[in-house]
Design a protein around this motif. Sequence first.
Motif, mmCIF file in Angstrom:
data_model
loop_
_atom_site.group_PDB
_atom_site.id
_atom_site.type_symbol
_atom_site.label_atom_id
_atom_site.label_comp_id
_atom_site.label_asym_id
_atom_site.label_seq_id
_atom_site.Cartn_x
_atom_site.Cartn_y
_atom_site.Cartn_z
ATOM 1 N N UNK A 61 155.795 62.151 -9.474
ATOM 2 C CA UNK A 61 155.458 61.134 -10.474
ATOM 3 C C UNK A 61 156.558 60.079 -10.585
ATOM 4 N N UNK A 62 157.814 60.526 -10.608
ATOM 5 C CA UNK A 62 158.917 59.574 -10.726
ATOM 6 C C UNK A 62 159.835 59.585 -9.494
ATOM 7 N N UNK A 63 160.062 60.757 -8.925
ATOM 8 C CA UNK A 63 160.943 60.871 -7.755
ATOM 9 C C UNK A 63 160.176 61.527 -6.609
ATOM 10 N N UNK A 64 160.325 60.971 -5.432
ATOM 11 C CA UNK A 64 159.624 61.490 -4.251
ATOM 12 C C UNK A 64 160.588 62.231 -3.330
ATOM 13 N N UNK A 65 161.346 63.179 -3.903
ATOM 14 C CA UNK A 65 162.332 63.921 -3.126
ATOM 15 C C UNK A 65 162.373 65.373 -3.578
ATOM 16 N N UNK A 66 162.736 66.255 -2.629
ATOM 17 C CA UNK A 66 163.030 67.643 -2.945
ATOM 18 C C UNK A 66 163.987 68.189 -1.899
ATOM 19 N N UNK A 67 164.568 69.364 -2.154
ATOM 20 C CA UNK A 67 165.504 69.972 -1.216
ATOM 21 C C UNK A 67 164.731 70.705 -0.133
ATOM 22 N N UNK A 68 165.165 70.520 1.128
ATOM 23 C CA UNK A 68 164.500 71.153 2.258
ATOM 24 C C UNK A 68 165.535 71.827 3.152
ATOM 25 N N UNK A 81 169.175 68.864 3.005
ATOM 26 C CA UNK A 81 169.498 68.208 1.734
ATOM 27 C C UNK A 81 168.249 67.756 0.996
ATOM 28 N N UNK A 82 168.460 66.803 0.098
ATOM 29 C CA UNK A 82 167.354 66.273 -0.693
ATOM 30 C C UNK A 82 166.714 65.117 0.074
ATOM 31 N N UNK A 83 165.446 65.252 0.350
ATOM 32 C CA UNK A 83 164.755 64.240 1.143
ATOM 33 C C UNK A 83 163.311 64.091 0.686
ATOM 34 N N UNK A 84 162.734 62.939 0.983
ATOM 35 C CA UNK A 84 161.342 62.687 0.636
ATOM 36 C C UNK A 84 160.464 62.528 1.851
ATOM 37 N N UNK A 85 161.115 62.368 3.008
ATOM 38 C CA UNK A 85 160.374 62.227 4.262
ATOM 39 C C UNK A 85 161.232 62.821 5.370
ATOM 40 N N UNK A 94 165.306 80.855 19.994
ATOM 41 C CA UNK A 94 165.045 82.251 19.628
ATOM 42 C C UNK A 94 163.578 82.438 19.306
ATOM 43 N N UNK A 95 163.052 83.584 19.694
ATOM 44 C CA UNK A 95 161.667 83.913 19.363
ATOM 45 C C UNK A 95 161.651 84.592 18.002
ATOM 46 N N UNK A 96 160.655 84.241 17.189
ATOM 47 C CA UNK A 96 160.536 84.884 15.894
ATOM 48 C C UNK A 96 159.997 83.954 14.831
ATOM 49 N N UNK A 97 160.285 84.327 13.588
ATOM 50 C CA UNK A 97 159.738 83.608 12.440
ATOM 51 C C UNK A 97 160.747 82.572 11.936
ATOM 52 N N UNK A 98 160.315 81.325 11.927
ATOM 53 C CA UNK A 98 161.086 80.225 11.364
ATOM 54 C C UNK A 98 160.493 79.938 9.993
ATOM 55 N N UNK A 99 161.332 79.842 8.968
ATOM 56 C CA UNK A 99 160.847 79.649 7.602
ATOM 57 C C UNK A 99 161.311 78.287 7.092
ATOM 58 N N UNK A 100 160.356 77.487 6.650
ATOM 59 C CA UNK A 100 160.636 76.188 6.043
ATOM 60 C C UNK A 100 160.695 76.403 4.533
ATOM 61 N N UNK A 101 161.790 75.991 3.903
ATOM 62 C CA UNK A 101 161.980 76.197 2.463
ATOM 63 C C UNK A 101 161.917 74.845 1.747
ATOM 64 N N UNK A 102 160.965 74.708 0.850
ATOM 65 C CA UNK A 102 160.829 73.523 0.016
ATOM 66 C C UNK A 102 161.243 73.933 -1.400
ATOM 67 N N UNK A 103 162.310 73.334 -1.907
ATOM 68 C CA UNK A 103 162.859 73.727 -3.202
ATOM 69 C C UNK A 103 162.796 72.560 -4.178
ATOM 70 N N UNK A 104 162.233 72.841 -5.344
ATOM 71 C CA UNK A 104 162.088 71.832 -6.395
ATOM 72 C C UNK A 104 162.752 72.323 -7.682
ATOM 73 N N UNK A 105 163.836 73.089 -7.543
ATOM 74 C CA UNK A 105 164.461 73.713 -8.711
ATOM 75 C C UNK A 105 165.178 72.723 -9.618
ATOM 76 N N UNK A 106 165.598 71.581 -9.095
ATOM 77 C CA UNK A 106 166.347 70.611 -9.901
ATOM 78 C C UNK A 106 165.455 69.569 -10.565
ATOM 79 N N UNK A 107 164.153 69.762 -10.539
ATOM 80 C CA UNK A 107 163.241 68.757 -11.064
ATOM 81 C C UNK A 107 162.378 69.344 -12.185
#
Length: 154
Positions: A61-68, A81-85, A94-107
């Motif tokens: 709504x006001x900021x288009x960023x989150x931690x990734x 870091x904090x990014x919007x795009x 390496x073979x295996x599971x890659x996990x993408x973390x989207x964090x919005x704890x500071x908002x």
Amino acid sequence: MIRIQTGLTLSLFFIIILSNLVQLALSTTMNFTVPAGGKKPVSINLSIEDHVVIKFSVIGQTANRLNFSMTYPNGTVKDFGETGFLNYAFVCDDEGEYVLHFSNVDSSEDKLVTLDYEVQHYIFGIPQMLFLTLIIVLVCMVAVAAFVLMGKPH
């Protein structure tokens, strides 16, 4: 009649073997909301030599960023870091599971994330589609040679 059954059996056998050896390319687009003060992990299973492109954009709504950040199978964490795009390409080591973390704890507002990732598989260092094309050409050449040899009188 026996030649036809043998040919059909061999063809079916090769199709089954190829379908087990070849993984399909993976391309996914998804939208999800990361709640205010929350996190959203997204997992991707990858093989060695997979070429991956990850793209996402954030709408708030006001900021288009989150931690990734991204966690590799060996436990290494790459923080973007904090990014919007983001537009990030890499080749899997390496073979295996890659996990993408989207964090919005500071908002204090929810964020909508549009994620698009594409995985291109490689077989023996050759792109999967080219490899499959070569296999199809080889099978067709063998079929034509067999047809020609069967048509000649002995």
